[in-house]
Design an enzyme around this catalytic site. Structure first.
Site, mmCIF file in Angstrom:
data_model
loop_
_atom_site.group_PDB
_atom_site.id
_atom_site.type_symbol
_atom_site.label_atom_id
_atom_site.label_comp_id
_atom_site.label_asym_id
_atom_site.label_seq_id
_atom_site.Cartn_x
_atom_site.Cartn_y
_atom_site.Cartn_z
ATOM 1 N N THR A 161 58.984 -10.368 -42.451
ATOM 2 C CA THR A 161 59.857 -10.657 -41.304
ATOM 3 C C THR A 161 59.963 -12.135 -40.999
ATOM 4 O OG1 THR A 161 59.329 -8.513 -40.318
ATOM 5 C CG2 THR A 161 60.205 -10.184 -38.846
ATOM 6 N N SER B 97 57.425 -6.234 -47.041
ATOM 7 C CA SER B 97 56.092 -5.766 -47.427
ATOM 8 C C SER B 97 56.004 -4.252 -47.534
ATOM 9 C CB SER B 97 55.029 -6.281 -46.457
ATOM 10 O OG SER B 97 55.068 -5.595 -45.221
ATOM 11 N N THR C 56 54.287 -7.797 -42.034
ATOM 12 C CA THR C 56 53.240 -7.150 -41.244
ATOM 13 C C THR C 56 52.988 -5.689 -41.633
ATOM 14 O OG1 THR C 56 54.827 -6.507 -39.525
ATOM 15 C CG2 THR C 56 53.711 -8.634 -39.268
ATOM 16 N N GLN D 13 40.339 10.273 -39.168
ATOM 17 C CA GLN D 13 41.603 9.944 -38.512
ATOM 18 C C GLN D 13 41.384 9.061 -37.286
ATOM 19 O OE1 GLN D 13 44.070 13.428 -37.800
ATOM 20 N NE2 GLN D 13 43.291 14.415 -39.644
ATOM 21 N N CYS D 14 40.161 8.986 -36.804
ATOM 22 C CA CYS D 14 39.845 8.154 -35.645
ATOM 23 C C CYS D 14 39.715 6.690 -36.079
ATOM 24 C CB CYS D 14 38.521 8.582 -35.017
ATOM 25 S SG CYS D 14 38.471 10.303 -34.480
#
Length: 335
Positions: A11, A57, A88, A268-269
């Protein structure tokens, strides 16, 4: 100090087009004007490579990681520190990947980018790039790190947390290495790793990523794992749990493991330590020989799997290295 900048796209250097934002800004001119106006650094001591092609990206691959690595090594002897300008979306994957491959590089590499293109009045490009320059000029930066939104992070302990906030990245387990200000505040640099001498280049490998969700069936899981991949990364619940009451679910994972593919379990945490078998719901994964990602970020464990596969390790060595810190990406060796 002599600096080298590698520009990959993203970006920060994009411009509007009929199809949306695409690379095209005069980043070289902008960067050197920024140095002349706001830095004591002699711009003649700054070199810049724009990789060809410049990419969003989102299109990054292990080959893209290797292109950056090759460029950094090409300028290793002619620069004291390095900055990589990167998009990013996958920057935390790239910083994690490079942390494993550059443990013997010996010079700081700081990544940054922006949420808005440099040509926008609301852009955070100037703040992030000058922050990255200040990080490497400080003498405190080490290894592969990422500067964004006034914070410096270890490259393999960071994850993208927001697609719009100026503080777009976070390090949920270890926190930032430093916070910019007057003066900068530096924290504990964190744990180091064993290193990896003379790593083989990154190559593309077939890694299946499976996220456990309520209602997943054994047939769906089996179809997701067919044909069998080279490795399986399971994003489990909590400390490494999965639905153990679903008939055949563990068998689908066992079939892949029995075929020789390593099975790695992450959480997943964002804040968790995977402890397989701590609950009955995680016992099945332990029984099939899955190994724990401990407290690695998803980006860190995924790229570590890609790195280890690229090194051609056998099954036993692969499993051993998953839980051993190569570059400080995991808090402690796997128990």
């Amino acid at each position: 100090m002599r600096l080298h900048v590698t520009y990959t796209g993203g970006t920060i250097g994009m411009v509007e087009s009929p199809d949306g934002l695409v690379p095209g800004a005069d980043l070289r001119g902008w960067l050197f004007q920024l140095l002349r106006q706001g830095s004591d650094l002699d711009s003649s001591k700054v070199s810049l490579t724009a990789l060809d092609p410049l990419i969003d990206s989102s299109n990054a691959t292990p080959g893209s990681w290797q292109s950056i690595i090759d460029d950094l090594w090409r300028f290793h002897d002619s620069a004291d520190a390095f900055i990589v300008l990167h998009g990013t979306d996958t920057m935390s994957y790239t910083t994690s990947a490079l942390s494993y491959a550059l443990t013997d590089f010996g010079k700081p590499v700081v990544f940054t980018g922006s949420q808005h293109p440099l040509g926008k009045i609301e852009s955070d490009a100037t703040a992030n790039v000058t922050g990255a320059f200040n990080a490497v000029l400080s003498g405190h930066a080490q290894g592969v790190e990422l500067f964004f939104g006034h914070h410096l992070f270890a490259g393999n302990r960071v994850t993208k947390a927001s697609s719009w906030a100026f503080e777009g990245f976070a390090s949920p387990i270890t926190g930032p290495v430093a916070q910019s200000g007057t003066p900068w505040h530096w924290n504990d640099a964190g744990s180091e790793g064993c290193g990896w001498r003379n790593p083989a280049p990154y190559r593309q490998h077939d890694i299946a990523v499976v996220t456990m969700v309520p209602g997943i069936s054994a047939d769906r899981l089996a179809s997701m794992l067919a044909p069998h991949p080279q490795a399986v990364l399971i994003r489990a619940y909590g400390v490494g749990n999965m639905p153990d009451a679903v008939p055949g679910l563990t068998d689908a994972i066992r079939a892949v493991a029995d075929g020789g593919a390593p099975v790695i379990v992450a959480s997943q945490c964002q804040q968790a330590e995977v402890m397989l078998g701590r609950y009955q719901a995680g016992a099945g994964l332990a029984e099939v020989g899955a190994c724990s990602a401990v407290d690695m970020t998803f980006e860190a464990v995924y790229t570590k799997i890609m790195f280890l596969l690229s090194q051609g390790l056998g099954a036993a060595d692969f499993t051993d290295w998953v839980g051993r810190p190569i570059a400080g990406e995991v808090s402690s060796p796997q128990q």
